[in-house]
Design a protein around this motif. Sequence first.
Motif, PDB file in Angstrom:
ATOM      1  N   ALA A  53      36.270  32.879  42.740  1.00 21.50           N
ATOM      2  CA  ALA A  53      36.817  33.271  41.443  1.00 21.50           C
ATOM      3  C   ALA A  53      36.037  34.438  40.844  1.00 21.50           C
ATOM      4  CB  ALA A  53      36.797  32.077  40.492  1.00 21.50           C
ATOM      5  N   CYS A  54      34.707  34.397  40.993  1.00 19.28           N
ATOM      6  CA  CYS A  54      33.876  35.486  40.469  1.00 19.28           C
ATOM      7  C   CYS A  54      34.117  36.781  41.241  1.00 19.28           C
ATOM      8  CB  CYS A  54      32.395  35.092  40.545  1.00 19.28           C
ATOM      9  SG  CYS A  54      31.929  33.764  39.412  1.00 19.28           S
ATOM     10  N   SER A  55      34.380  36.669  42.530  1.00 23.94           N
ATOM     11  CA  SER A  55      34.684  37.855  43.336  1.00 23.94           C
ATOM     12  C   SER A  55      35.975  38.512  42.857  1.00 23.94           C
ATOM     13  CB  SER A  55      34.812  37.473  44.818  1.00 23.94           C
ATOM     14  OG  SER A  55      33.618  36.907  45.292  1.00 23.94           O
ATOM     15  N   ILE A  56      36.978  37.703  42.562  1.00 23.76           N
ATOM     16  CA  ILE A  56      38.242  38.226  42.046  1.00 23.76           C
ATOM     17  C   ILE A  56      38.028  38.863  40.668  1.00 23.76           C
ATOM     18  CG2 ILE A  56      40.584  37.630  41.364  1.00 23.76           C
ATOM     19  CD1 ILE A  56      40.023  37.486  44.375  1.00 23.76           C
ATOM     20  N   LEU A  57      37.175  38.237  39.851  1.00 24.06           N
ATOM     21  CA  LEU A  57      36.874  38.779  38.519  1.00 24.06           C
ATOM     22  C   LEU A  57      36.215  40.153  38.636  1.00 24.06           C
ATOM     23  CD1 LEU A  57      36.779  38.345  35.438  1.00 24.06           C
ATOM     24  CD2 LEU A  57      34.561  37.227  35.755  1.00 24.06           C
ATOM     25  N   GLN A  58      35.327  40.300  39.595  1.00 26.83           N
ATOM     26  CA  GLN A  58      34.679  41.600  39.796  1.00 26.83           C
ATOM     27  C   GLN A  58      35.694  42.664  40.178  1.00 26.83           C
ATOM     28  OE1 GLN A  58      30.861  42.076  42.025  1.00 26.83           O
ATOM     29  NE2 GLN A  58      32.103  43.247  43.477  1.00 26.83           N
ATOM     30  N   PHE A  59      36.600  42.296  41.070  1.00 24.75           N
ATOM     31  CA  PHE A  59      37.634  43.248  41.481  1.00 24.75           C
ATOM     32  C   PHE A  59      38.577  43.580  40.333  1.00 24.75           C
ATOM     33  CE2 PHE A  59      41.995  43.875  43.083  1.00 24.75           C
ATOM     34  CZ  PHE A  59      41.802  45.071  43.765  1.00 24.75           C
ATOM     35  N   ALA A  60      38.952  42.568  39.557  1.00 26.59           N
ATOM     36  CA  ALA A  60      39.898  42.774  38.450  1.00 26.59           C
ATOM     37  C   ALA A  60      39.313  43.658  37.347  1.00 26.59           C
ATOM     38  CB  ALA A  60      40.314  41.423  37.871  1.00 26.59           C
ATOM     39  N   THR A  61      37.993  43.601  37.169  1.00 26.07           N
ATOM     40  CA  THR A  61      37.347  44.409  36.116  1.00 26.07           C
ATOM     41  C   THR A  61      36.804  45.720  36.656  1.00 26.07           C
ATOM     42  OG1 THR A  61      35.237  43.250  36.473  1.00 26.07           O
ATOM     43  CG2 THR A  61      36.732  42.361  34.797  1.00 26.07           C
TER      44      THR A  61
END
Length: 265
Positions: free
Chosen positions: A5-13
């Motif tokens: 989830a944190c990896s996706i958050l990094q990509f999304a931001t």
Amino acid sequence: GLTGACSILQFATGGLIPVSVSYFVLNMVLIVIATLLLGKSFGIRTIYCILLSSLLLGVISEWDQLKCIEGEFLYVDSKLLVAVLGGLVEALAVGLILGRGGSTGGSDIVAMILSKFWPISPGKFFLYSDVFIIASVLLVPGKAFVDMVYGYVSMLTFSFMVDFVLLGRQSSVQMLVFSENYEKIADFIIHDMDRGVTALNGVGWYTQSDRKILLVIARKYQVHDITKAIKSIDNKAFVSVSPASSVYGEGFEEIKTGLPESKKA
């Protein structure tokens, strides 16, 4: 889990919130909540596991013998087999940690909180949460549909195996025992197996005679000893064994209905 989830958050931001920052902050919040709900010992064990995991990840990653690269002993050519093996190894490790009252942080903490207050196993929580997290891999550049499929294979293997590790010895069965020597059998189960027995009134329809039927709820690993004793007492006894998915009460599981409501003054 939380790392995904944190990896996706990094990509999304666009890299504004890196994995290291979001993972650390969310873990600290979860540890504080878990310590309040599950006790200080759980929080200490979790911090210990997180620190030890971080250390060992850095150390073990330098061992070429453990890397799954071509030419090394652990190299596996099939991606499908890699996903299955990864799920099995992870489930064994996480199951042992959760079974000893600790966690590795992240989604493990949420799983332990939910399983304490609600009738949901850690494996089912991992299954439900990872469905959405793994699907989000399609948002990462360079990833394809096949990567999501391999993720689901690993997730399913892990989810079922972690429940097997955690609940293997806690699995229960319901036994019905039909025997003329029911008194001796009941005494053995109560005194030697430390399990309760209920004698039900029944009627043998063929003989039209009254008889007692023993109802026993026991752990799955106790079935062999009980059936062995029954055969030694009455080798003509009739025994029915059925799996019991949920058993609540003294000697088994506590009834879970959610977080306790605060009492009004």
